[in-house]
Write a protein that holds these residues in place. Structure first.
Motif, PDB file in Angstrom:
ATOM      1  N   ASN A  36      47.160 -24.005 -47.330  1.00  0.00           N
ATOM      2  CA  ASN A  36      46.095 -24.752 -48.002  1.00  0.00           C
ATOM      3  C   ASN A  36      45.746 -24.127 -49.349  1.00  0.00           C
ATOM      4  O   ASN A  36      45.525 -24.847 -50.340  1.00  0.00           O
ATOM      5  CB  ASN A  36      44.868 -24.807 -47.097  1.00  0.00           C
ATOM      6  CG  ASN A  36      43.734 -25.619 -47.696  1.00  0.00           C
ATOM      7  OD1 ASN A  36      42.785 -25.075 -48.240  1.00  0.00           O
ATOM      8  ND2 ASN A  36      43.839 -26.931 -47.610  1.00  0.00           N
ATOM      9  N   ASP A 104      43.882 -33.089 -50.873  1.00  0.00           N
ATOM     10  CA  ASP A 104      43.959 -33.725 -49.548  1.00  0.00           C
ATOM     11  C   ASP A 104      45.274 -33.407 -48.855  1.00  0.00           C
ATOM     12  O   ASP A 104      45.305 -33.168 -47.640  1.00  0.00           O
ATOM     13  CB  ASP A 104      43.799 -35.246 -49.692  1.00  0.00           C
ATOM     14  CG  ASP A 104      42.398 -35.640 -50.135  1.00  0.00           C
ATOM     15  OD1 ASP A 104      41.486 -34.798 -49.997  1.00  0.00           O
ATOM     16  OD2 ASP A 104      42.229 -36.780 -50.615  1.00  0.00           O
ATOM     17  N   LEU A 105      46.364 -33.393 -49.633  1.00  0.00           N
ATOM     18  CA  LEU A 105      47.664 -33.057 -49.059  1.00  0.00           C
ATOM     19  C   LEU A 105      47.672 -31.613 -48.554  1.00  0.00           C
ATOM     20  O   LEU A 105      48.234 -31.321 -47.484  1.00  0.00           O
ATOM     21  CB  LEU A 105      48.765 -33.258 -50.101  1.00  0.00           C
ATOM     22  CG  LEU A 105      50.187 -32.904 -49.659  1.00  0.00           C
ATOM     23  CD1 LEU A 105      50.604 -33.782 -48.486  1.00  0.00           C
ATOM     24  CD2 LEU A 105      51.166 -33.038 -50.830  1.00  0.00           C
ATOM     25  N   ASP A 107      45.073 -29.954 -47.433  1.00  0.00           N
ATOM     26  CA  ASP A 107      44.324 -29.938 -46.170  1.00  0.00           C
ATOM     27  C   ASP A 107      45.181 -30.450 -45.021  1.00  0.00           C
ATOM     28  O   ASP A 107      45.197 -29.868 -43.923  1.00  0.00           O
ATOM     29  CB  ASP A 107      43.064 -30.791 -46.298  1.00  0.00           C
ATOM     30  CG  ASP A 107      42.048 -30.181 -47.264  1.00  0.00           C
ATOM     31  OD1 ASP A 107      42.137 -28.965 -47.521  1.00  0.00           O
ATOM     32  OD2 ASP A 107      41.185 -30.942 -47.760  1.00  0.00           O
ATOM     33  N   LEU A 108      45.904 -31.551 -45.275  1.00  0.00           N
ATOM     34  CA  LEU A 108      46.755 -32.125 -44.234  1.00  0.00           C
ATOM     35  C   LEU A 108      47.863 -31.160 -43.820  1.00  0.00           C
ATOM     36  O   LEU A 108      48.121 -30.962 -42.621  1.00  0.00           O
ATOM     37  CB  LEU A 108      47.359 -33.443 -44.726  1.00  0.00           C
ATOM     38  CG  LEU A 108      48.306 -34.149 -43.750  1.00  0.00           C
ATOM     39  CD1 LEU A 108      47.577 -34.513 -42.466  1.00  0.00           C
ATOM     40  CD2 LEU A 108      48.909 -35.393 -44.397  1.00  0.00           C
ATOM     41  N   LEU A 109      48.507 -30.530 -44.791  1.00  0.00           N
ATOM     42  CA  LEU A 109      49.563 -29.573 -44.485  1.00  0.00           C
ATOM     43  C   LEU A 109      49.016 -28.377 -43.710  1.00  0.00           C
ATOM     44  O   LEU A 109      49.677 -27.852 -42.805  1.00  0.00           O
ATOM     45  CB  LEU A 109      50.244 -29.105 -45.777  1.00  0.00           C
ATOM     46  CG  LEU A 109      51.101 -30.141 -46.507  1.00  0.00           C
ATOM     47  CD1 LEU A 109      51.641 -29.565 -47.814  1.00  0.00           C
ATOM     48  CD2 LEU A 109      52.256 -30.597 -45.623  1.00  0.00           C
ATOM     49  N   TYR A 111      46.390 -28.395 -41.691  1.00  0.00           N
ATOM     50  CA  TYR A 111      46.123 -28.829 -40.312  1.00  0.00           C
ATOM     51  C   TYR A 111      47.417 -28.960 -39.513  1.00  0.00           C
ATOM     52  O   TYR A 111      47.493 -28.546 -38.352  1.00  0.00           O
ATOM     53  CB  TYR A 111      45.384 -30.170 -40.325  1.00  0.00           C
ATOM     54  CG  TYR A 111      43.980 -30.094 -40.859  1.00  0.00           C
ATOM     55  CD1 TYR A 111      43.166 -29.004 -40.579  1.00  0.00           C
ATOM     56  CD2 TYR A 111      43.451 -31.119 -41.651  1.00  0.00           C
ATOM     57  CE1 TYR A 111      41.875 -28.924 -41.079  1.00  0.00           C
ATOM     58  CE2 TYR A 111      42.159 -31.049 -42.150  1.00  0.00           C
ATOM     59  CZ  TYR A 111      41.378 -29.950 -41.863  1.00  0.00           C
ATOM     60  OH  TYR A 111      40.112 -29.883 -42.348  1.00  0.00           O
ATOM     61  N   LEU A 112      48.445 -29.558 -40.145  1.00  0.00           N
ATOM     62  CA  LEU A 112      49.715 -29.740 -39.435  1.00  0.00           C
ATOM     63  C   LEU A 112      50.387 -28.402 -39.145  1.00  0.00           C
ATOM     64  O   LEU A 112      51.028 -28.238 -38.103  1.00  0.00           O
ATOM     65  CB  LEU A 112      50.648 -30.628 -40.262  1.00  0.00           C
ATOM     66  CG  LEU A 112      50.233 -32.091 -40.407  1.00  0.00           C
ATOM     67  CD1 LEU A 112      51.217 -32.839 -41.298  1.00  0.00           C
ATOM     68  CD2 LEU A 112      50.142 -32.763 -39.044  1.00  0.00           C
ATOM     69  N   THR A 113      50.245 -27.462 -40.066  1.00  0.00           N
ATOM     70  CA  THR A 113      50.838 -26.144 -39.854  1.00  0.00           C
ATOM     71  C   THR A 113      50.228 -25.449 -38.647  1.00  0.00           C
ATOM     72  O   THR A 113      50.928 -24.781 -37.874  1.00  0.00           O
ATOM     73  CB  THR A 113      50.659 -25.269 -41.103  1.00  0.00           C
ATOM     74  OG1 THR A 113      51.278 -25.908 -42.228  1.00  0.00           O
ATOM     75  CG2 THR A 113      51.269 -23.889 -40.910  1.00  0.00           C
TER      76      THR A 113
END
Length: 225
Positions: A36, A104-105, A107-109, A111-113
């Motif tokens: 992040n 936003d990307l 944050d998404l990465l 969370y997915l990590t």
């Protein structure tokens, strides 16, 4: 629900396993946080584009306002500057949208990590601990009564190896069928030991002896001959 064993050896293993799961999750949380932060650092260029384009738009608009004061041709001179200012403003908006999208990307990465390792850790922990907790909780309830200890003894006969059973009795199955209390107690404790639980409380089965009336000494009177 009994999540932890009562005997030190298994209890220590469970605590070490829980700490390992927590360490695994903390490590992946740090990795996700780093991902992040890297994505956030990538927004610097987009923010600079937004700032510079916004500044350029303001300068062009100001220049157009000044040129408008030129007699006769002021409006004609202002028009290209206003159009250029508008285009620069659109670039500024695009830079802002790009920065928001990258953030936003990131944050998404992040969370997915973390999500997959977290889910894997929780799944493994649950698959190992919940079945144990159910068995241990049920065994802890059963050991409180004589009937429950008989059930525990039966489970020991079903699950323990012959070498373990022979340490309790030379005829463990027969002793259990005959209601041999010491053997039943030993088998129940064997099953509890396998779950890392303390043995059942020893029950003394002393039978009360029937009270006999005090017997007096029968003294024979010998009559003199």
């Amino acid at each position: 629900m009994k999540l932890y064993a009562e005997r030190p050896v298994r209890l220590i293993r469970q605590i070490v396993f829980d700490l390992a799961v927590l360490a695994w999750m903390w490590t992946w949380w740090r990795i996700a946080h780093r991902v992040n932060d890297t994505a956030d650092a990538s927004t610097v260029g987009a923010k600079k584009l937004e700032t510079n384009a916004d500044s350029l738009s303001g300068n062009l608009s100001e220049a157009g306002q000044r040129l408008r004061k030129v007699p006769l041709v002021g409006d004609t001179l202002q028009s290209p500057f206003d159009k250029s200012a508008g285009a620069a403003k659109q670039i500024s908006f695009a830079g802002r949208d790009m920065a928001v999208g990258i953030d936003d990307l990131g944050d998404l990465l992040g969370y997915l990590t973390a999500a997959t390792p977290f889910a894997l850790a929780v799944l493994v922990w649950a698959l190992l601990r919940i079945p144990y907790a159910r068995k241990a909780s049920q065994a802890a309830r059963l050991r409180r009564s004589a009937a429950g200890r008989e059930v525990l003894a039966l489970r020991a006969l079903q699950t323990r190896g012959a070498a373990d059973l022979l340490t309790v009795s030379q005829r463990p199955a027969a002793a259990w069928r005959e209601g041999d209390e010491p053997a039943t107690q030993g088998l129940a404790d064997l099953h509890l030991k396998g779950l890392g639980l303390r043995p059942t409380a020893a029950k003394s089965t002393t039978t009360s002896a029937s009270t006999a009336s005090p017997a007096g000494d029968d003294s024979e009177t010998v009559s003199p001959s």
